[in-house]
Design a protein around this motif. Structure first.
Motif, PDB file in Angstrom:
ATOM      1  N   ILE A  42       3.298 -19.947  -5.643  1.00 52.19           N
ATOM      2  CA  ILE A  42       4.399 -19.029  -5.338  1.00 52.19           C
ATOM      3  C   ILE A  42       4.507 -18.876  -3.823  1.00 52.19           C
ATOM      4  CG2 ILE A  42       5.168 -16.635  -5.420  1.00 52.19           C
ATOM      5  CD1 ILE A  42       4.003 -16.407  -8.199  1.00 52.19           C
ATOM      6  N   PHE A  43       5.716 -19.026  -3.298  1.00 52.63           N
ATOM      7  CA  PHE A  43       6.003 -18.767  -1.892  1.00 52.63           C
ATOM      8  C   PHE A  43       6.802 -17.470  -1.796  1.00 52.63           C
ATOM      9  CE2 PHE A  43       5.248 -23.249  -2.271  1.00 52.63           C
ATOM     10  CZ  PHE A  43       4.569 -23.605  -1.111  1.00 52.63           C
ATOM     11  N   GLU A  44       6.209 -16.462  -1.188  1.00 51.68           N
ATOM     12  CA  GLU A  44       6.820 -15.129  -1.121  1.00 51.68           C
ATOM     13  C   GLU A  44       7.043 -14.736   0.339  1.00 51.68           C
ATOM     14  OE1 GLU A  44       8.433 -11.741  -1.173  1.00 51.68           O
ATOM     15  OE2 GLU A  44       8.188 -12.791  -3.088  1.00 51.68           O
ATOM     16  N   SER A  45       8.241 -14.280   0.660  1.00 50.08           N
ATOM     17  CA  SER A  45       8.573 -13.944   2.045  1.00 50.08           C
ATOM     18  C   SER A  45       7.939 -12.638   2.504  1.00 50.08           C
ATOM     19  CB  SER A  45      10.098 -13.854   2.211  1.00 50.08           C
ATOM     20  OG  SER A  45      10.639 -12.814   1.412  1.00 50.08           O
ATOM     21  N   GLU A  46       7.560 -11.772   1.559  1.00 51.74           N
ATOM     22  CA  GLU A  46       6.933 -10.497   1.916  1.00 51.74           C
ATOM     23  C   GLU A  46       5.416 -10.581   1.721  1.00 51.74           C
ATOM     24  OE1 GLU A  46       8.656  -8.191   3.264  1.00 51.74           O
ATOM     25  OE2 GLU A  46      10.690  -8.860   2.793  1.00 51.74           O
ATOM     26  N   ASP A  47       4.740  -9.468   1.979  1.00 52.76           N
ATOM     27  CA  ASP A  47       3.281  -9.503   1.891  1.00 52.76           C
ATOM     28  C   ASP A  47       2.754  -9.254   0.489  1.00 52.76           C
ATOM     29  OD1 ASP A  47       4.192  -6.907   2.012  1.00 52.76           O
ATOM     30  OD2 ASP A  47       2.410  -6.145   3.017  1.00 52.76           O
ATOM     31  N   LYS A  48       3.607  -8.760  -0.413  1.00 52.76           N
ATOM     32  CA  LYS A  48       3.184  -8.509  -1.785  1.00 52.76           C
ATOM     33  C   LYS A  48       4.177  -9.135  -2.753  1.00 52.76           C
ATOM     34  CE  LYS A  48       0.782  -4.142  -0.916  1.00 52.76           C
ATOM     35  NZ  LYS A  48       0.675  -2.710  -1.299  1.00 52.76           N
ATOM     36  N   ILE A  49       3.697  -9.462  -3.952  1.00 55.29           N
ATOM     37  CA  ILE A  49       4.593 -10.034  -4.964  1.00 55.29           C
ATOM     38  C   ILE A  49       5.420  -8.931  -5.607  1.00 55.29           C
ATOM     39  CG2 ILE A  49       2.902 -11.836  -5.475  1.00 55.29           C
ATOM     40  CD1 ILE A  49       2.655 -10.330  -8.295  1.00 55.29           C
ATOM     41  N   GLY A  50       6.491  -9.347  -6.288  1.00 50.95           N
ATOM     42  CA  GLY A  50       7.287  -8.404  -7.049  1.00 50.95           C
ATOM     43  C   GLY A  50       8.760  -8.437  -6.733  1.00 50.95           C
ATOM     44  N   GLY A  51       9.111  -8.836  -5.503  1.00 53.04           N
ATOM     45  CA  GLY A  51      10.520  -8.850  -5.152  1.00 53.04           C
ATOM     46  C   GLY A  51      11.136  -7.476  -5.313  1.00 53.04           C
ATOM     47  N   ILE A  64      12.555  -0.864  -6.230  1.00 50.40           N
ATOM     48  CA  ILE A  64      12.494   0.166  -7.274  1.00 50.40           C
ATOM     49  C   ILE A  64      11.458   1.203  -6.866  1.00 50.40           C
ATOM     50  CG2 ILE A  64      11.980   0.655  -9.697  1.00 50.40           C
ATOM     51  CD1 ILE A  64      12.989  -2.111 -10.390  1.00 50.40           C
ATOM     52  N   PRO A  65      11.823   2.467  -6.806  1.00 46.98           N
ATOM     53  CA  PRO A  65      10.891   3.506  -6.344  1.00 46.98           C
ATOM     54  C   PRO A  65       9.662   3.608  -7.227  1.00 46.98           C
ATOM     55  CG  PRO A  65      13.145   4.346  -6.455  1.00 46.98           C
ATOM     56  CD  PRO A  65      13.149   3.011  -7.140  1.00 46.98           C
ATOM     57  N   ASP A  66       8.579   4.077  -6.611  1.00 47.02           N
ATOM     58  CA  ASP A  66       7.309   4.194  -7.310  1.00 47.02           C
ATOM     59  C   ASP A  66       7.377   5.170  -8.477  1.00 47.02           C
ATOM     60  OD1 ASP A  66       4.437   3.237  -7.032  1.00 47.02           O
ATOM     61  OD2 ASP A  66       4.134   5.399  -7.192  1.00 47.02           O
ATOM     62  N   PHE A  67       8.245   6.187  -8.383  1.00 41.99           N
ATOM     63  CA  PHE A  67       8.319   7.148  -9.487  1.00 41.99           C
ATOM     64  C   PHE A  67       8.956   6.543 -10.726  1.00 41.99           C
ATOM     65  CE2 PHE A  67      12.149   8.032  -6.890  1.00 41.99           C
ATOM     66  CZ  PHE A  67      13.154   7.923  -7.832  1.00 41.99           C
ATOM     67  N   ARG A  68       9.631   5.408 -10.564  1.00 39.53           N
ATOM     68  CA  ARG A  68      10.164   4.698 -11.722  1.00 39.53           C
ATOM     69  C   ARG A  68       9.237   3.574 -12.165  1.00 39.53           C
ATOM     70  NH1 ARG A  68      15.608   2.125 -11.121  1.00 39.53           N
ATOM     71  NH2 ARG A  68      15.188   1.683 -13.309  1.00 39.53           N
ATOM     72  N   LEU A  69       8.618   2.899 -11.195  1.00 37.10           N
ATOM     73  CA  LEU A  69       7.728   1.779 -11.506  1.00 37.10           C
ATOM     74  C   LEU A  69       6.503   1.862 -10.604  1.00 37.10           C
ATOM     75  CD1 LEU A  69       7.173  -0.889 -12.981  1.00 37.10           C
ATOM     76  CD2 LEU A  69       8.406  -2.069 -11.139  1.00 37.10           C
ATOM     77  N   PRO A  70       5.402   2.422 -11.098  1.00 32.69           N
ATOM     78  CA  PRO A  70       4.178   2.516 -10.292  1.00 32.69           C
ATOM     79  C   PRO A  70       3.722   1.128  -9.830  1.00 32.69           C
ATOM     80  CG  PRO A  70       4.011   3.876 -12.265  1.00 32.69           C
ATOM     81  CD  PRO A  70       5.243   3.039 -12.421  1.00 32.69           C
ATOM     82  N   LYS A  71       3.441   1.001  -8.549  1.00 33.08           N
ATOM     83  CA  LYS A  71       3.108  -0.307  -7.985  1.00 33.08           C
ATOM     84  C   LYS A  71       1.752  -0.828  -8.464  1.00 33.08           C
ATOM     85  CE  LYS A  71       7.024  -0.490  -6.013  1.00 33.08           C
ATOM     86  NZ  LYS A  71       7.644   0.639  -6.727  1.00 33.08           N
ATOM     87  N   LYS A  72       0.926   0.031  -9.026  1.00 30.09           N
ATOM     88  CA  LYS A  72      -0.357  -0.444  -9.565  1.00 30.09           C
ATOM     89  C   LYS A  72      -0.129  -1.429 -10.712  1.00 30.09           C
ATOM     90  CE  LYS A  72      -0.901   3.472 -12.755  1.00 30.09           C
ATOM     91  NZ  LYS A  72      -1.763   4.627 -13.148  1.00 30.09           N
ATOM     92  N   ILE A  73       1.009  -1.325 -11.384  1.00 29.84           N
ATOM     93  CA  ILE A  73       1.330  -2.275 -12.443  1.00 29.84           C
ATOM     94  C   ILE A  73       1.525  -3.674 -11.853  1.00 29.84           C
ATOM     95  CG2 ILE A  73       3.132  -2.941 -14.104  1.00 29.84           C
ATOM     96  CD1 ILE A  73       3.431  -0.007 -14.801  1.00 29.84           C
ATOM     97  N   LEU A  74       2.186  -3.736 -10.688  1.00 27.53           N
ATOM     98  CA  LEU A  74       2.393  -5.034 -10.039  1.00 27.53           C
ATOM     99  C   LEU A  74       1.072  -5.604  -9.543  1.00 27.53           C
ATOM    100  CD1 LEU A  74       5.669  -4.284  -8.056  1.00 27.53           C
ATOM    101  CD2 LEU A  74       5.406  -5.264 -10.342  1.00 27.53           C
ATOM    102  N   ASP A  75       0.163  -4.741  -9.130  1.00 27.50           N
ATOM    103  CA  ASP A  75      -1.167  -5.213  -8.728  1.00 27.50           C
ATOM    104  C   ASP A  75      -1.881  -5.870  -9.912  1.00 27.50           C
ATOM    105  OD1 ASP A  75      -0.726  -4.198  -6.199  1.00 27.50           O
ATOM    106  OD2 ASP A  75      -1.766  -2.304  -6.598  1.00 27.50           O
ATOM    107  N   LYS A  76      -1.701  -5.306 -11.094  1.00 29.54           N
ATOM    108  CA  LYS A  76      -2.329  -5.881 -12.291  1.00 29.54           C
ATOM    109  C   LYS A  76      -1.696  -7.232 -12.644  1.00 29.54           C
ATOM    110  CE  LYS A  76      -3.555  -1.344 -14.139  1.00 29.54           C
ATOM    111  NZ  LYS A  76      -3.327  -0.322 -15.189  1.00 29.54           N
ATOM    112  N   LEU A  77      -0.380  -7.343 -12.469  1.00 28.68           N
ATOM    113  CA  LEU A  77       0.280  -8.625 -12.712  1.00 28.68           C
ATOM    114  C   LEU A  77      -0.176  -9.662 -11.694  1.00 28.68           C
ATOM    115  CD1 LEU A  77       3.896  -7.431 -13.578  1.00 28.68           C
ATOM    116  CD2 LEU A  77       2.274  -8.528 -15.133  1.00 28.68           C
ATOM    117  N   HIS A  78      -0.356  -9.242 -10.451  1.00 29.02           N
ATOM    118  CA  HIS A  78      -0.872 -10.133  -9.415  1.00 29.02           C
ATOM    119  C   HIS A  78      -2.243 -10.681  -9.827  1.00 29.02           C
ATOM    120  CE1 HIS A  78      -1.553 -10.763  -4.799  1.00 29.02           C
ATOM    121  NE2 HIS A  78      -2.020 -11.767  -5.515  1.00 29.02           N
ATOM    122  N   HIS A  79      -3.101  -9.790 -10.278  1.00 30.82           N
ATOM    123  CA  HIS A  79      -4.438 -10.203 -10.722  1.00 30.82           C
ATOM    124  C   HIS A  79      -4.348 -11.176 -11.898  1.00 30.82           C
ATOM    125  CE1 HIS A  79      -8.708  -9.943 -11.555  1.00 30.82           C
ATOM    126  NE2 HIS A  79      -8.458  -9.612 -12.801  1.00 30.82           N
ATOM    127  N   ALA A  80      -3.440 -10.909 -12.829  1.00 32.42           N
ATOM    128  CA  ALA A  80      -3.283 -11.791 -13.987  1.00 32.42           C
ATOM    129  C   ALA A  80      -2.777 -13.166 -13.560  1.00 32.42           C
ATOM    130  CB  ALA A  80      -2.338 -11.160 -15.003  1.00 32.42           C
TER     131      ALA A  80
END
Length: 420
Positions: free
Chosen positions: A138-147, A153-169
């Motif tokens: 994956i080539f990502e222009s930012e420092d974290k995945i998720g786009g 999408i604000p954290d109160f709608r989608l907690p970023k810890k979920i994206l950290d878990k997807l990154h690990h997976a």
């Protein structure tokens, strides 16, 4: 397990012809997952959901369920539909917290695929290809995945810890991730194909805001919504904020600015019934305290706020409805900051493939671009849509990429032809 999860699962009628599944863009097997959960087999339920939609844990939170699964539940005709989103989130969180790649991975293959962008389409593609044995970077222009999931999408709608878990997976299934690299200026699509990669997938989304071209739009108190959502903490908006636009991005900006201490009013040139934001997002914004001023159009932006005018609907003789400004109604809407949320377009950093007039990538029905080794899907092809729709498009393109690479591996000569 919370009692409400059990109670909601018990309400499912286990329809033989589930309308919830039919209405879902990725055909989520709702009744099967619920049955497995009630049989105390939550691991199998989670595996089922993940294999069907690798972003199930995300969609359970931000999908417009009222449009898709829950909106078509047969119980909703006379009562309240089964709250599948709550059940899905419980199952998917359980699964991703205990993610084990061993039960998925197929034998390793030699082909290598580059994925440009790690938004919903890119993450979906990466999981599917890696699980099927392909080498994926994956080539990502930012420092974290998720786009858009990470930066839109604000954290109160989608907690970023979920994206950290997807990154690990993703790492667990063998995906390589190169952050902070924008494909185009330094490394081109052609560079990728001429070096290590047999195919390229583009899932870069839509990140350029569409300007209104209003006088005063370049003033220091005017900001674009998609930029604000990337890092709200660096903005000093003041006490009064005006948001121009009425889509889901506008709702996210309004609710975020309100949480940062500003009073927020959404200005929209049409009525509430015409908003592109979902009904739930509109209702949540109102619950949070966001104010709305309908049939109001911006004329120009000043340092004191927005010069607005009243609008009205007019119907022509042929029945066409248009919105017109009412003369003599101009006035100042005081605001310390003005947020422009008038849709987005793709960045113009890609070359070597056919691009449409609006900047969207032109593809065939399976996502193949004008270069047969380059595929694209998601918002960069369709324009801004829902996450689950991006997942659905990416699944189709993933199948096409695997067909293409299989054909090449077998020495085929017509691998560039779209198969009906």
């Amino acid at each position: 397990m919370g009692n409400h999860i059990i109670e909601e699962a018990d309400r499912c009628l286990q329809c033989k012809n589930p309308q919830c599944t039919k209405a879902c863009p990725v055909g989520t097997p709702v009744n099967v997952a619920i049955r497995l959960l009630k049989e105390n087999n939550i691991k199998a339920a989670g595996s089922l959901l993940f294999e069907n939609n690798p972003l199930s844990v995300v969609c359970s939170l931000i999908c417009p369920h009222e449009r898709f699964c829950e909106g078509h539940c047969i119980l909703g005709k006379k009562s309240t539909p089964v709250q599948w989103s709550t059940i899905e989130h419980y199952i998917s969180c359980y699964f991703i917290d205990r993610f084990q790649e061993d039960s998925f991975l197929l034998p390793q293959r030699n082909e290598r695929v580059a994925i440009v962008g790690s938004g919903p389409a890119g993450i979906t593609m990466a999981f599917i290809l890696a699980i099927n044995g392909f080498k994926v970077t994956i080539f990502e222009s930012e420092d974290k995945i998720g786009g858009v999931l990470q930066y839109g999408i604000p954290d109160f709608r989608l907690p970023k810890k979920i994206l950290d878990k997807l990154h690990h997976a993703l790492l667990r299934v063998g995906v390589k991730i190169r952050p902070n690299i924008l494909i185009g200026p330094v490394v081109s699509l052609q560079d990728l194909l001429q070096s290590e990669y047999q195919a390229v997938f583009i899932g870069t989304g839509v990140w350029n805001p569409k300007p209104l071209r209003l006088p005063g739009e370049t003033l220091g108190n005017a900001h674009y919504a998609i930029h604000y959502l990337k890092n709200p903490d660096v903005y000093q908006l003041g006490d009064q904020v005006a948001v121009i636009g009425a889509g889901n991005v506008a709702m996210d900006v309004a609710r975020t600015a309100l949480r940062k201490g500003s009073d927020v009013t959404v200005l929209y040139r049409r009525g509430a019934e015409d908003m592109s934001a979902t009904k739930y997002e509109y209702e949540y914004a109102r619950l949070d305290g966001v104010q709305f001023q309908f049939y109001t159009s911006p004329v120009r932006i000043t340092e004191e706020g927005v010069i607005i005018c009243t609008t009205r609907k007019e119907t022509s003789a042929d029945g066409k409805v248009s919105i017109v400004n009412v003369e003599g109604t101009e006035e100042l809407f005081p605001a310390d900051s003005v947020m422009i949320a008038a849709s987005q377009a793709p960045r113009g950093n890609l070359s070597g493939i056919e691009i449409g007039k609006t900047g969207l990538v032109i593809t065939d029905r399976v996502g193949r671009t004008s270069n047969p080794a380059i595929f694209a899907s998601g918002d960069v092809v369709t324009g801004a849509k829902t996450v689950v729709e991006a997942v659905a498009c990416a699944k189709i393109s993933a199948a096409a990429i695997m067909d293409y690479l299989d054909c090449r591996a077998k020495g085929g000569t017509d691998c560039d032809t779209t198969k009906d």
